[in-house]
Design a protein around this motif. Structure first.
Motif, PDB file in Angstrom:
ATOM      1  N   THR A  45       8.049   2.754   1.414  1.00  0.00           N
ATOM      2  CA  THR A  45       9.375   2.310   1.160  1.00  0.00           C
ATOM      3  C   THR A  45       9.544   2.689  -0.317  1.00  0.00           C
ATOM      4  O   THR A  45       8.628   2.593  -1.128  1.00  0.00           O
ATOM      5  CB  THR A  45       9.249   0.845   1.207  1.00  0.00           C
ATOM      6  OG1 THR A  45       8.197   0.111   0.597  1.00  0.00           O
ATOM      7  CG2 THR A  45       9.049   0.359   2.792  1.00  0.00           C
ATOM      8  N   GLU A  46      11.004   3.057  -0.453  1.00  0.00           N
ATOM      9  CA  GLU A  46      11.410   3.116  -1.913  1.00  0.00           C
ATOM     10  C   GLU A  46      11.308   1.848  -2.613  1.00  0.00           C
ATOM     11  O   GLU A  46      11.788   1.017  -2.316  1.00  0.00           O
ATOM     12  CB  GLU A  46      12.708   3.664  -1.905  1.00  0.00           C
ATOM     13  CG  GLU A  46      12.822   5.185  -1.097  1.00  0.00           C
ATOM     14  CD  GLU A  46      12.289   6.286  -1.931  1.00  0.00           C
ATOM     15  OE1 GLU A  46      12.277   5.968  -2.996  1.00  0.00           O
ATOM     16  OE2 GLU A  46      11.712   7.210  -1.357  1.00  0.00           O
ATOM     17  N   LYS A  48      12.508  -0.871  -5.063  1.00  0.00           N
ATOM     18  CA  LYS A  48      13.797  -1.200  -5.339  1.00  0.00           C
ATOM     19  C   LYS A  48      13.844  -2.228  -6.677  1.00  0.00           C
ATOM     20  O   LYS A  48      12.837  -2.571  -7.381  1.00  0.00           O
ATOM     21  CB  LYS A  48      14.181  -2.429  -4.478  1.00  0.00           C
ATOM     22  CG  LYS A  48      14.670  -1.829  -2.936  1.00  0.00           C
ATOM     23  CD  LYS A  48      15.283  -2.733  -2.236  1.00  0.00           C
ATOM     24  CE  LYS A  48      15.536  -1.950  -0.595  1.00  0.00           C
ATOM     25  NZ  LYS A  48      16.179  -2.985   0.320  1.00  0.00           N
ATOM     26  N   GLN A  50      14.277  -4.609  -9.699  1.00  0.00           N
ATOM     27  CA  GLN A  50      14.286  -5.977  -9.736  1.00  0.00           C
ATOM     28  C   GLN A  50      14.646  -6.434 -11.209  1.00  0.00           C
ATOM     29  O   GLN A  50      14.633  -5.798 -12.139  1.00  0.00           O
ATOM     30  CB  GLN A  50      12.669  -6.306  -9.116  1.00  0.00           C
ATOM     31  CG  GLN A  50      12.333  -5.768  -7.948  1.00  0.00           C
ATOM     32  CD  GLN A  50      10.609  -5.918  -8.044  1.00  0.00           C
ATOM     33  OE1 GLN A  50      10.174  -7.151  -8.331  1.00  0.00           O
ATOM     34  NE2 GLN A  50      10.005  -5.226  -6.984  1.00  0.00           N
ATOM     35  N   ASN A 113      17.867  -4.695  -6.413  1.00  0.00           N
ATOM     36  CA  ASN A 113      17.848  -4.761  -5.057  1.00  0.00           C
ATOM     37  C   ASN A 113      18.298  -3.483  -4.534  1.00  0.00           C
ATOM     38  O   ASN A 113      18.354  -3.265  -3.349  1.00  0.00           O
ATOM     39  CB  ASN A 113      18.356  -5.987  -4.191  1.00  0.00           C
ATOM     40  CG  ASN A 113      17.787  -7.329  -4.383  1.00  0.00           C
ATOM     41  OD1 ASN A 113      16.575  -7.294  -4.664  1.00  0.00           O
ATOM     42  ND2 ASN A 113      18.615  -8.293  -4.631  1.00  0.00           N
ATOM     43  N   LEU A 114      18.856  -2.589  -5.293  1.00  0.00           N
ATOM     44  CA  LEU A 114      19.049  -1.090  -5.136  1.00  0.00           C
ATOM     45  C   LEU A 114      17.914  -0.380  -5.083  1.00  0.00           C
ATOM     46  O   LEU A 114      17.196  -0.336  -6.100  1.00  0.00           O
ATOM     47  CB  LEU A 114      20.220  -0.532  -5.925  1.00  0.00           C
ATOM     48  CG  LEU A 114      21.522  -1.683  -5.675  1.00  0.00           C
ATOM     49  CD1 LEU A 114      22.527  -0.873  -6.513  1.00  0.00           C
ATOM     50  CD2 LEU A 114      22.048  -1.554  -4.289  1.00  0.00           C
ATOM     51  N   THR A 115      17.776   0.886  -4.649  1.00  0.00           N
ATOM     52  CA  THR A 115      16.708   1.645  -4.642  1.00  0.00           C
ATOM     53  C   THR A 115      17.376   2.633  -5.832  1.00  0.00           C
ATOM     54  O   THR A 115      18.562   2.760  -6.136  1.00  0.00           O
ATOM     55  CB  THR A 115      16.698   2.482  -3.542  1.00  0.00           C
ATOM     56  OG1 THR A 115      17.886   3.582  -3.273  1.00  0.00           O
ATOM     57  CG2 THR A 115      16.139   1.954  -2.382  1.00  0.00           C
ATOM     58  N   GLU A 118      20.391   4.721  -4.542  1.00  0.00           N
ATOM     59  CA  GLU A 118      21.325   3.818  -4.426  1.00  0.00           C
ATOM     60  C   GLU A 118      22.085   3.418  -5.838  1.00  0.00           C
ATOM     61  O   GLU A 118      23.177   3.587  -5.845  1.00  0.00           O
ATOM     62  CB  GLU A 118      20.902   2.485  -3.596  1.00  0.00           C
ATOM     63  CG  GLU A 118      20.701   3.026  -2.248  1.00  0.00           C
ATOM     64  CD  GLU A 118      20.303   1.721  -1.637  1.00  0.00           C
ATOM     65  OE1 GLU A 118      20.084   1.569  -0.368  1.00  0.00           O
ATOM     66  OE2 GLU A 118      19.892   0.720  -2.336  1.00  0.00           O
ATOM     67  N   GLN A 216       4.005  -0.976  -5.543  1.00  0.00           N
ATOM     68  CA  GLN A 216       5.280  -1.048  -6.152  1.00  0.00           C
ATOM     69  C   GLN A 216       4.987  -1.525  -7.643  1.00  0.00           C
ATOM     70  O   GLN A 216       4.008  -1.719  -8.142  1.00  0.00           O
ATOM     71  CB  GLN A 216       5.926  -2.057  -5.541  1.00  0.00           C
ATOM     72  CG  GLN A 216       6.326  -1.829  -3.882  1.00  0.00           C
ATOM     73  CD  GLN A 216       7.246  -2.769  -3.072  1.00  0.00           C
ATOM     74  OE1 GLN A 216       7.879  -3.726  -3.973  1.00  0.00           O
ATOM     75  NE2 GLN A 216       7.297  -2.786  -1.914  1.00  0.00           N
TER      76      GLN A 216
END
Length: 260
Positions: A45-46, A48, A50, A113-115, A118, A216
């Motif tokens: 998963t990319e 995000k 925080q 909460n965006l990659t 994004e 992460q």
């Protein structure tokens, strides 16, 4: 001499009794050595953005004034006639507790909460209101993982690629020592105000599909020591058995030659 042989046998018997069963030090030991194992990658998963993340946001455009304006704290290099040069932010933008950054001209911008992809698209759309054809680059500055416990070089590592798995993190830390429990590695992760602790077994191939195989930002990897194994290595009997064996062997050879 029978007494020497008997004593040597006794020492070897004690040695065999003190030896522990061998531990499994092989990663993914249940993978067949002669087979090719293929599974689709579904756990990648990319990361995000925080709160408390530090972001680098740089702008490149044909307008030098806009470059200076949006690349906070930066000035054009002396004698630089290339107005499309890429400018980098030195200190970065901190994501506050509300998930926002304070960006020049535009003020507060919500990025939590965006990659990264994004966030780049959102910043590009917003900056287009002020700059024609901007090229925006967003990256993590503080994407790091920490590896501690039974590894050769415990430390925190800043990851430039923003993608790393457990094996790569262990490689940065010089791999586990012989005392590291590969079957019980702890991953500690904080995300969206929730702290999660998960234990994984690196002897088992199923860990490749674990949501914790890819780390992460700010994850902590703790390799638990095998205290029983360490204790056995420091036991006085185990420590001096090689000396006893060497001594008795030397005596047996000496008296054997003396009888000839």
């Amino acid at each position: 001499m029978p007494s020497i042989k008997h004593f040597l046998f006794l020492v070897l018997f004690v040695l065999s009794c003190s030896c522990k069963s061998s531990r499994n030090l092989v990663y993914f030991s249940d993978l067949q050595s002669t087979a090719i194992s293929q599974t689709p990658i579904e756990n990648s998963t990319e990361p995000k953005i925080q709160t408390n993340d530090l972001l680098s946001i740089s702008l490149s455009s044909l307008n030098p004034e806009s470059n200076i304006l949006f690349n906070s704290g930066m000035l054009l290099p002396a004698n630089n006639n290339n107005s499309s040069s890429l400018y980098k932010v030195n200190e970065g933008y901190l994501v506050d507790k509300n998930g926002e950054i304070n960006f020049p001209v535009m003020g507060k911008v919500q990025l939590a909460n965006l990659t990264i992809e994004e966030a780049t698209e959102k910043m590009t759309t917003l900056i287009k209101k002020y700059v024609k054809n901007p090229i925006v680059n967003v990256r993590f500055i503080n994407f790091k993982v920490t590896v501690i416990g039974e590894v050769n070089r415990p430390s925190s590592f800043t990851i430039s690629s923003e993608r790393i798995n457990i094996l790569e993190a262990l490689g940065l830390a010089g791999d586990m020592t012989a005392y590291g429990r590969r079957e019980n590695v702890l991953v500690i992760r904080e995300k969206n105000g929730v702290r999660t602790a998960a234990r994984i077994n690196l002897n088992n191939k199923e860990v490749l599909n674990s949501p914790f195989f890819y780390l992460q930002q700010n994850d902590i990897l703790y390799v638990e020591p095998d205290n029983k194994e360490k204790l056995s290595q420091t036991n006085l009997v185990n420590r001096y058995i090689p000396i006893f064996v060497a001594t008795i062997t030397a005596l047996a050879i000496f008296f054997g030659n003396a009888r000839k």
